[in-house]
Design a protein around this motif. Structure first.
Motif, short mmCIF file in Angstrom:
data_model
loop_
_atom_site.label_atom_id
_atom_site.label_comp_id
_atom_site.label_asym_id
_atom_site.label_seq_id
_atom_site.Cartn_x
_atom_site.Cartn_y
_atom_site.Cartn_z
N ALA A 166 8.08 52.37 66.58
CA ALA A 166 7.06 52.44 65.52
C ALA A 166 7.68 52.67 64.14
O ALA A 166 7.09 52.33 63.12
CB ALA A 166 6.08 53.55 65.84
N SER A 167 8.90 53.24 64.13
CA SER A 167 9.55 53.52 62.84
C SER A 167 10.09 52.23 62.19
O SER A 167 10.41 52.22 61.00
CB SER A 167 10.70 54.50 63.06
N PHE A 168 10.17 51.16 62.98
CA PHE A 168 10.70 49.91 62.44
C PHE A 168 9.63 49.19 61.61
O PHE A 168 8.50 49.03 62.04
CB PHE A 168 11.13 48.99 63.61
N HIS A 169 9.98 48.82 60.41
CA HIS A 169 9.08 47.97 59.61
C HIS A 169 9.88 46.96 58.79
O HIS A 169 11.04 47.19 58.45
CB HIS A 169 8.13 48.79 58.74
N ILE A 170 9.23 45.85 58.51
CA ILE A 170 9.92 44.76 57.78
C ILE A 170 9.59 44.85 56.29
O ILE A 170 10.48 44.70 55.44
CB ILE A 170 9.51 43.38 58.35
N LEU A 171 8.32 45.07 56.00
CA LEU A 171 7.89 45.14 54.59
C LEU A 171 8.55 46.33 53.90
O LEU A 171 8.81 47.34 54.53
CB LEU A 171 6.36 45.27 54.55
#
Lengths: 61, 302
Positions: free
Chosen positions: B160-165
């Motif tokens: 859940a800690s992974f984000h692209i934006l």
């Protein structure tokens, strides 16, 4: 056989091309889809009845 | 009375050169509107910008012409220098990725597109009918944390800690998306002109497709690649939409700084000085490109 190499399809190049075409059109389709969103959010989609398009066509310029 | 048999007697040889000269004069005259337009709206704006970069602002933030060097010195402030360096890194990375994507795409279309070649080139250009800003909003929609793509990725086990934006990767991706076509088209043009028998001969000589590609295809399309690099790098360096919509506050580029100084910050002189810095950087790159193409042309003529 001489020349057979020329006729062989470059699978990697074709795969990259297909992927590029998908990525080129993906955001446009996303924007098109969200123009039918009932909510004003750009991230959460709720299917509506062309609310956005109706609003844009009736808004006086 | 004597009559001539030819209705339109040929012009005397000495009168012939007049025609090309007249035509040349016509072409010179046709340059006038463009030159006037560029002088009025480009050169004058540029001169105004140069003059403004030595100016100051009054208490209300209105620009005043002057002769201070504070704005030029201000560019070397570590914060701005970091943003300029970041823009350079992003533009170089985007150009390199565009090159890596453009070669296989241009190759596939030029050498294996067959009768669909022109249609495929048209399909490459069609997304550009939609505004760049709108397409970037599209990516924002797709890559935001609550989007379908991210929900799907999380369902696949991505933490859940992974984000692209709001990451540097998203900015570089946005730049690649925005400018990759400018790399594909010149490479496609040079590959399309290339004699197919060269590749065939290369295959006989070098054996593998990869070696043939590096020994035959790449040198033959080098001029297209250079043109593509210039076409991608120059606008990518000054881009601000990708960083603004996909990068967040930690990934600002020089274009964002310029926009901020002119609109929100009310510091036009510093904005003008930053624009000048950007232009100097781009001019250096442009000269390097021109020098390389001139060297290549000389080598080709040898």
């Amino acid at each position: 056989m001489k020349g057979s190499g020329m006729n062989r399809k470059p699978r990697f190049a074709i795969a990259v091309t297909v992927l590029l075409f998908v990525l080129l059109y993906l955001p446009i389709f996303a924007v098109m889809l969200f123009s039918f969103n009932n909510k004003k959010s750009l991230t959460v989609f709720e299917a509506g009845h062309c609310a956005g398009t109706r609003r844009s066509s009736t808004t006086p310029s | 009375m004597t009559t001539t048999t030819t209705a339109f007697p040929e012009a005397p040889p000495e009168a012939r050169p007049e025609r090309p000269a007249r035509r040349e004069r016509l072409w010179t005259w046709m340059l006038v509107p463009g030159t006037v337009w560029m002088s009025l709206f480009f050169v004058s704006a540029l001169l105004l910008l140069i003059a403004l970069s030595f100016g100051t602002t009054d208490a209300l933030g209105n620009p005043r012409f002057g002769s201070t060097l504070d704005n030029i010195v201000g560019i070397f402030n570590p914060t701005y220098a970091r943003v300029i360096l970041r823009s350079l890194v992003y533009a170089v990375a985007a150009s390199a990725i565009c090159l890596l994507i453009a070669y296989p795409v241009a190759y596939a279309i030029a050498r294996h597109g067959g009768r669909y070649k022109n249609a495929l080139v048209a399909l490459l250009v069609v997304p550009f009918f939609a505004n760049y800003l709108v397409r970037m909003y599209g990516w924002q929609t797709l890559l935001s944390d609550e989007s379908v793509v991210m929900t799907w990725l999380r369902g696949m086990g991505v933490p859940a800690s992974f984000h692209i934006l709001d990451t540097s990767g998203a900015v570089i991706g946005g730049l690649v998306y925005g400018y990759v076509v400018f790399m594909i088209l010149p490479i496609y043009a040079s590959l399309e002109r290339m004699d197919g028998s060269l590749i065939e001969a290369g295959r006989d000589l070098y054996g593998t497709s990869l070696r043939t590609f590096f020994a035959v295809t790449v040198p033959a399309s080098r001029s297209g690649a250079y043109a593509g690099l210039a076409l991608v790098f120059l606008p990518a360096m000054g881009d601000f939409i990708s960083a603004q919509l996909l990068g967040g506050p930690d990934n600002l580029m020089i274009g964002n700084l310029v926009q901020d100084k002119f609109f929100a910050g009310q510091n036009w002189p510093l904005g003008a000085a930053l624009t000048m810095a950007l232009m100097v950087l781009l001019l250096i790159c442009m000269f390097a490109y021109l020098r390389q193409t001139a060297r290549d042309a000389k080598e080709a003529n040898r």
